[in-house]
Design an enzyme around this catalytic site. Structure first.
Site, mmCIF file in Angstrom:
data_model
loop_
_atom_site.group_PDB
_atom_site.id
_atom_site.type_symbol
_atom_site.label_atom_id
_atom_site.label_comp_id
_atom_site.label_asym_id
_atom_site.label_seq_id
_atom_site.Cartn_x
_atom_site.Cartn_y
_atom_site.Cartn_z
ATOM 1 N N LYS A 49 -85.969 -13.779 30.427
ATOM 2 C CA LYS A 49 -85.511 -14.399 31.671
ATOM 3 C C LYS A 49 -83.997 -14.252 31.777
ATOM 4 O O LYS A 49 -83.274 -14.485 30.803
ATOM 5 C CB LYS A 49 -85.915 -15.871 31.666
ATOM 6 N N SER A 88 -90.829 -24.605 35.340
ATOM 7 C CA SER A 88 -90.341 -23.231 35.504
ATOM 8 C C SER A 88 -91.013 -22.202 34.609
ATOM 9 O O SER A 88 -90.866 -21.003 34.828
ATOM 10 C CB SER A 88 -88.821 -23.180 35.279
ATOM 11 N N SER A 147 -88.657 -21.232 37.991
ATOM 12 C CA SER A 147 -87.631 -20.216 38.094
ATOM 13 C C SER A 147 -87.893 -18.980 37.238
ATOM 14 O O SER A 147 -87.198 -17.963 37.387
ATOM 15 C CB SER A 147 -86.281 -20.828 37.693
#
Length: 533
Positions: free
Chosen positions: A129, A228, A204
């Site tokens: 990420k 997330s 996210s």
């Protein structure tokens, strides 16, 4: 009674306004009549094996690390134009590192067991990420003002996996500043769901979930402060684990936590195959791994199972869809039939206040009295704080560098009540007490991941509080494994959250293995559509 009437009025008003704007949005939305684009199916068999199996084959010289890494590079280059999940690659460096792995294996004299113990993921590709520091890679979380910021170090979780032999291929897209459940920003653009390119992959960690589901990655690293990890895994039909807080390091991530937010943030593994969750977590936890007793065998037949079908009718969230209620009920029925256990359905009325609890606790000061950094301040980094009203005006004419969700959050900050509600604090404490008592050290809870399957792009703007189904579990500090449960009639992933007591991560990971075997786990989004079993 007064509070109940107020909640009903709030719910009616919010849904009426949301429906009004949603209707206008749909009216003006361009709907060109064209055939839906679909990802190409997975052809290379190397892409259909877990990271654990790939590492074993690499150690045994049945396949080279270069072959595996090249297979994933080829797949990413094939699917990324569709989904925009990987925002910066390091393919050339990864191939060089894979060649070094193959040379190391050729020269190793200690045998396969030594390599497995020392380097359990030797030669296996890894995606990261973009909010995690990965040396030489951008660290922007989609903020235009941070364009050009490059990490000089590795975040501890990334470093642990690299030391275990994993090879990073690149970094994946996030929502702006990681505070929204659609992965969209003006630096990298919008990420799409591999099962339907018109739908969101979540956020996210949405880029991570999307590239995993598209078979452009096999394992990845995500973070979770309100869902997330779990929402992207749910929307994309892959596995993910929100660890018990404080076990896996959350250092060297952007944005940094402030106030008490560090108590609710968890870093954890995301992957296509359930068997990779536990070995990944063991590596990512480093010296703290012993706290989770991950080597202790779990007998599912000796666990106590519970199911909560919905939050009881919150004023902020939409009702859970019938298909998700049905699949959770089917999970309970299969557990009872296969394991001979009893799945007890329970109701906790405090869950109706999930959003208010999350919102309240995210804003609390730390022990030293320091309050969380304002979101508008983060938006303006490295300069002055963003002025939300000005950014809204610029957005209306297409001139703002910020997304509408970020601007809305900054606007909400301006009207937020500073003093926490004693009633909401009381609801959280009572909910905490009940769940800690219910789960103990041998309890497992089934809870919906979201009120509906992956929504279409931008639709979360009209249902912004539905993340409360995941967010409440961050505040409660409980470990959660997100598990896929096949596809619905539209070919979209179904799933459920599996919740355990604090430090009982191994229980939910064991249940994920059972659910993968029972419901089929990840499905190739490029293959012919199939429904849930």
């Amino acid at each position: 009674m007064a509070l109940s009437l107020l909640e009903k009025a709030q719910a009616w008003l919010f849904r009426a306004v949301a429906t009004f704007f949603f209707t206008i949005f749909q009216f003006f939305r361009t709907t060109a009549a064209s055939a839906k684009k679909k990802l190409p199916p997975v052809i290379n068999p190397l892409l259909l094996q877990s990271a654990t199996q790939l590492a074993k084959k690499i150690r045994r010289k049945e396949v080279s690390s270069v072959e595996v890494v090249q297979a994933y590079i080829d797949r990413t280059q094939e699917v990324n134009p569709f989904i925009n999940a990987v925002v910066k690659d390091r393919f050339a460096a990864a191939l060089q590192e894979a060649a070094q792995v193959d040379k190391l294996i050729e020269e190793e004299t200690g045998g396969e067991e030594v390599l497995e113990d020392r380097l359990p993921f030797l030669g296996v590709p890894l995606s990261v990420k973009e909010s995690f520091s990965l040396q030489g890679m951008p660290l922007t979380t989609g903020l235009m003002s941070r364009q050009g910021v490059v990490s000089s170090v590795d975040a501890p979780t990334v470093a642990h996996l690299k030391r275990a032999g994993a090879i990073p291929l690149g970094v994946t897209n996030t929502s702006e500043l990681c505070m929204w459940f659609e992965s969209h920003n003006h630096l990298y653009g919008i990420t799409c769901n591999p099962y339907d390119l018109e739908r969101i992959p979540g956020g996210s960690s949405g880029g991570q979930g999307s590239i995993l589901a598209a078979a452009g990655a096999v394992i990845g690293v995500g973070s979770d402060i309100g869902g997330s990890i779990r929402m992207p895994c749910f929307f994309n039909g892959v596995f993910g684990h929100k660890t018990t807080p404080g076990v896996v390091s959350c250092e060297n991530q952007y944005p940094p936590t402030s106030g008490r937010q560090g108590e609710y943030l968890s870093s954890g593994p995301m992957c296509r195959y359930a068997e990779d969750l536990l070995p990944m977590l063991k590596i990512m936890a480093g010296r703290n791994a012993h706290k989770l007793s991950l080597d202790t065998e779990v007998d599912l037949k000796k666990l106590r199972f519970f199911s909560i079908p919905h939050d009881g009718g919150s004023a902020y969230t939409y009702p859970v869809s019938k298909e998700l209620l049905d699949i959770q009920r089917k999970v309970a029925e299969r557990l009872e039939a296969d394991l001979g256990v009893k799945v007890q359905e329970v109701c906790l009325p405090e869950l109706r206040y999930s959003f208010q609890i999350w919102d309240t606790y995210m804003g609390l000061p730390d022990k030293e009295g320091k309050t969380p950094t304002a979101f508008a301040e983060l938006m303006g980094e490295p300069g002055r704080p963003a002025w939300a009203l000005w950014e809204l005006l610029k957005r209306l004419v297409g001139k703002s560098n910020h997304t509408m969700p970020a601007i809305m959050l900054a606007l909400l900050e301006m009207i937020q009540v500073t003093k926490p509600s004693s009633f909401i604090i009381q609801q959280k404490e009572e909910l905490q007490r009940k769940l800690d008592e219910m789960l103990g050290t041998d309890g497992v809870l089934l809870y919906p991941s979201h009120p509906r399957v992956a929504p279409k792009h931008h639709h979360p703007l009209f249902r912004p509080f539905d993340f409360a189904y995941t967010g409440i579990l961050n505040i409660l500090g409980l470990p959660v494994t997100q598990c896929p449960l096949g596809l619905n009639e539209e070919g979209l992933p179904l799933g459920v959250q599996v919740v355990g007591g604090k430090l009982q991560d191994r229980l939910t990971l064991a249940v994920s293995l059972y659910l993968e075997k029972t419901f089929g786990g990840w499905r190739d989004p490029g293959a012919k559509e199939s429904s849930s079993p």
